[in-house]
Design an enzyme around this catalytic site. Structure first.
Site, mmCIF file in Angstrom:
data_model
loop_
_atom_site.group_PDB
_atom_site.id
_atom_site.type_symbol
_atom_site.label_atom_id
_atom_site.label_comp_id
_atom_site.label_asym_id
_atom_site.label_seq_id
_atom_site.Cartn_x
_atom_site.Cartn_y
_atom_site.Cartn_z
ATOM 1 N N LYS A 281 0.826 -1.223 0.000
ATOM 2 C CA LYS A 281 0.000 0.000 0.000
ATOM 3 C C LYS A 281 0.849 1.256 0.000
ATOM 4 O O LYS A 281 0.422 2.300 -0.485
ATOM 5 C CB LYS A 281 -0.899 0.023 1.232
HETATM 6 C C1 LIG Z 1 -0.872 -7.851 2.386
HETATM 7 C C2 LIG Z 1 -2.000 -7.725 1.419
HETATM 8 N N1 LIG Z 1 -2.047 -8.564 0.373
HETATM 9 C C3 LIG Z 1 -3.041 -8.499 -0.525
HETATM 10 C C4 LIG Z 1 -4.086 -7.596 -0.393
HETATM 11 C C5 LIG Z 1 -5.148 -7.581 -1.433
HETATM 12 O O1 LIG Z 1 -5.006 -6.465 -2.295
HETATM 13 P P1 LIG Z 1 -6.255 -5.883 -3.072
HETATM 14 O O2 LIG Z 1 -7.248 -5.476 -2.068
HETATM 15 O O3 LIG Z 1 -5.706 -4.734 -3.846
HETATM 16 O O4 LIG Z 1 -6.760 -6.981 -3.917
HETATM 17 C C6 LIG Z 1 -4.082 -6.707 0.680
HETATM 18 C C7 LIG Z 1 -5.138 -5.691 0.905
HETATM 19 O O5 LIG Z 1 -5.945 -5.361 0.152
HETATM 20 C C8 LIG Z 1 -3.001 -6.748 1.587
HETATM 21 O O6 LIG Z 1 -2.935 -5.894 2.597
HETATM 22 N N1 LIG Z 2 -6.418 -5.170 2.327
HETATM 23 C C1 LIG Z 2 -6.814 -3.822 2.454
HETATM 24 C C2 LIG Z 2 -8.275 -3.625 2.327
HETATM 25 C C3 LIG Z 2 -8.574 -2.285 1.724
HETATM 26 O O1 LIG Z 2 -8.221 -2.319 0.398
HETATM 27 P P1 LIG Z 2 -7.890 -1.065 -0.486
HETATM 28 O O2 LIG Z 2 -6.760 -1.521 -1.322
HETATM 29 O O3 LIG Z 2 -9.124 -0.793 -1.224
HETATM 30 O O4 LIG Z 2 -7.519 0.104 0.363
HETATM 31 C C4 LIG Z 2 -6.228 -3.281 3.741
HETATM 32 O O5 LIG Z 2 -5.205 -3.785 4.123
HETATM 33 O O6 LIG Z 2 -6.762 -2.413 4.366
#
Ligand SMILES: Cc1ncc(COP(=O)(O)O)c(C=O)c1O
Ligand SMILES: N[C@@H](CCOP(=O)(O)O)C(=O)O
Length: 468
Positions: free
Chosen positions: A115
């Site tokens: 993120k």
């Molecule tokens: C460590 C981790 N892996 C994978 C994901 C999944 O990513 P996305 O929500 O973009 O599919 C998340 C959160 O969303 C995450 O925090």
């Molecule tokens: N896995 C995410 C959930 C939120 O997803 P986002 O990518 O839409 O912000 C988290 O860790 O908070």
């Protein structure tokens, strides 16, 4: 370069430029903003990325999306500020596991999850867009653990911004919770709600559509419903693929998935011309996306808590962006489908749309045993201790038939130390917290606990915001 317009997936919100779409977060009609067209990079332009560092790659990939609002030099300045805070020179380095499997390490940012790649840039964008103005932005977000700390880190202490971050109480790891709740800057408000991430995300979206809240607050989003989040994530697909031989050689990616943001960024890279052989959607047992892609069943059951809490999601916001494209960008059709989903928590993906998705996407559902075996395989065969989310991606990458000549890159989305207990259970190794987290377990925590009730959460946010 022609200015880029942004349109809503539900077809009736005003068209915005990049600045306005970033500040808005969610569209007025409840839809998500997407670029009005996918910019294409020629084969020569992709080849020219070879040898560029991360910042220069980011400028070339993102320039068309910010055209008309930021010059390339302005974008370069923001990228330098964002990626200068990463703990690895390559920002997102590749690590080889065996003859065909690679990890793309996305966790070298300040909060140790992918993120940071987007949120460090989003923090810079907010500051640039708000500088010198009167707007006081109220960010409201939902997190299953990682978005929360990355967003808080990106905006804590900044002028003209306050942030309210909702997390599901007891359903994030202790490291994740403390990374959020020990930030005591006055513009940071953490809220633990009684419920799941899906409940928190639904409250956030409802607040955006709430006339009373909108009358009192200028709302914005840091979740991947905000287009700028995804734009920044497109970059590392190019960066990795070029290092593995693109555009001459196609590359496959396996992406541990929850809200469908990270893997949608891979889809965008493919639309821009990057030769992606396959995008693997790897889910845990909360498998709505796997069911939707394989049988058309997009129905949200109850969320099952797992050792991959950040993926414990049953309503995947960004899937709407894919459906929009698969429908031929028919906003009215998507508005109808999403209204049906909001009413019944279920919808069926028509066969023609599913076939369109299957041309690029594969999917796999990985249970706890599959995740554990992948953690051990990475340790024994690849010499790497990885986190459980990345292990779900790796398990899917190894389970699926992908053309033998194609390198397969699994996105390593978090540092293993964020999930030390689960990693230790599977591998016998307890990953140490990196020094940059310092005395995380000795710091004071501050957060409010609220019931999973929209009115209570809304009242709390309005009251805190009124206090300044
Ligand atoms: C460590 C981790 N892996 C994978 C994901 C999944 O990513 P996305 O929500 O973009 O599919 C998340 C959160 O969303 C995450 O925090
Ligand atoms: N896995 C995410 C959930 C939120 O997803 P986002 O990518 O839409 O912000 C988290 O860790 O908070």
């Amino acid at each position: 370069m022609a200015e880029m317009d942004y349109i809503s997936t539900r077809g009736s919100a005003p068209t915005l430029d990049f600045r306005a779409a970033t500040l808005a977060g969610l569209a007025d009609d409840g839809g998500l903003y997407v670029p009005a067209r996918w910019p294409r990079m020629t084969t020569d332009a992709i080849r020219a990325l070879a040898g560029l560092d991360y910042v220069e790659t980011a400028v070339r990939v993102m320039a068309p999306f910010v055209a008309g609002v930021l010059s390339e030099d302005e974008l370069r300045g923001l990228c330098k500020a964002a990626y200068g805070r990463f703990g690895h020179d390559a920002v997102t380095p590749l690590v080889q596991l065996d003859h065909r499997h690679w990890l793309l390490e996305l966790f070298h940012g300040p909060t140790l999850a992918f993120k940071d790649v987007a949120l460090q840039l989003l923090g810079q964008l907010f500051e640039t867009f708000l500088r010198g103005g009167e707007t006081e932005l109220t960010i409201v977000g939902a997190t299953s653990g990682d978005t929360g700390s990355a967003a808080i880190e990106a905006v804590a202490g900044r002028d003209h911004i306050r942030i309210f971050m909702l997390h599901p109480e007891g359903r994030v790891s202790d490291v994740q919770r403390r990374q959020m709740t020990t930030v005591l800057a006055p513009n940071v408000h953490n809220i633990a709600i009684d419920g799941s991430f899906d409940d928190a995300q639904a409250m956030v979206k409802r607040l955006f559509g709430d006339a009373e809240a909108r009358g009192q607050l200028t709302l914005s989003a840091v979740n991947s419903i905000n287009w700028a989040r995804l734009m920044a994530q497109v970059v590392y697909y190019f960066y990795a693929a070029v290092r593995l031989g693109a555009p001459e050689r196609p590359v496959a990616f396996s992406v541990p998935t929850g809200n469908f943001g990270d893997v949608f960024a891979g889809y965008v890279a493919a639309q821009m011309g990057l030769p992606i052989a396959r995008l693997v959607v790897a889910t845990n047992v909360n498998d709505i996306l796997h069911r939707a892609l394989t049988s058309g069943d997009y129905s949200a059951g109850a969320v099952t808590p797992t050792a991959t809490p950040s993926m414990d999601i049953q309503v995947s916001s960004n899937f709407e962006r894919l459906l929009f494209d698969l429908s031929g960008r028919d906003g009215a059709a998507i508005a109808g489908m999403m209204a049906e989903f909001d009413r019944s928590r279920a919808m069926t993906i028509p066969a023609d749309m599913r076939a369109g998705a299957q041309a690029l996407f594969s999917s796999a559902r990985i249970d706890a045993d599959g995740m554990t075996l992948a953690l051990r395989w990475a340790q024994e065969r690849g010499g790497q201790i990885i986190d459980p989310h990345s292990a779900v991606g790796l398990a899917a990458a190894r389970a699926l038939e992908i053309d033998g000549d194609v390198p397969v890159v699994t996105l390593a989305t978090a540092h293993p130390a964020k999930f030390r207990d689960a990693v230790e259970r599977a591998t016998g190794v307890r990953p140490a917290l990196p020094p940059r987290l310092g005395n995380l377990f000795e710091r004071e925590e501050r957060y409010s606990k609220l019931p999973g009730d929209y009115d209570a959460v809304k009242a709390h946010i309005l009251a805190e915001a009124a206090r300044g």
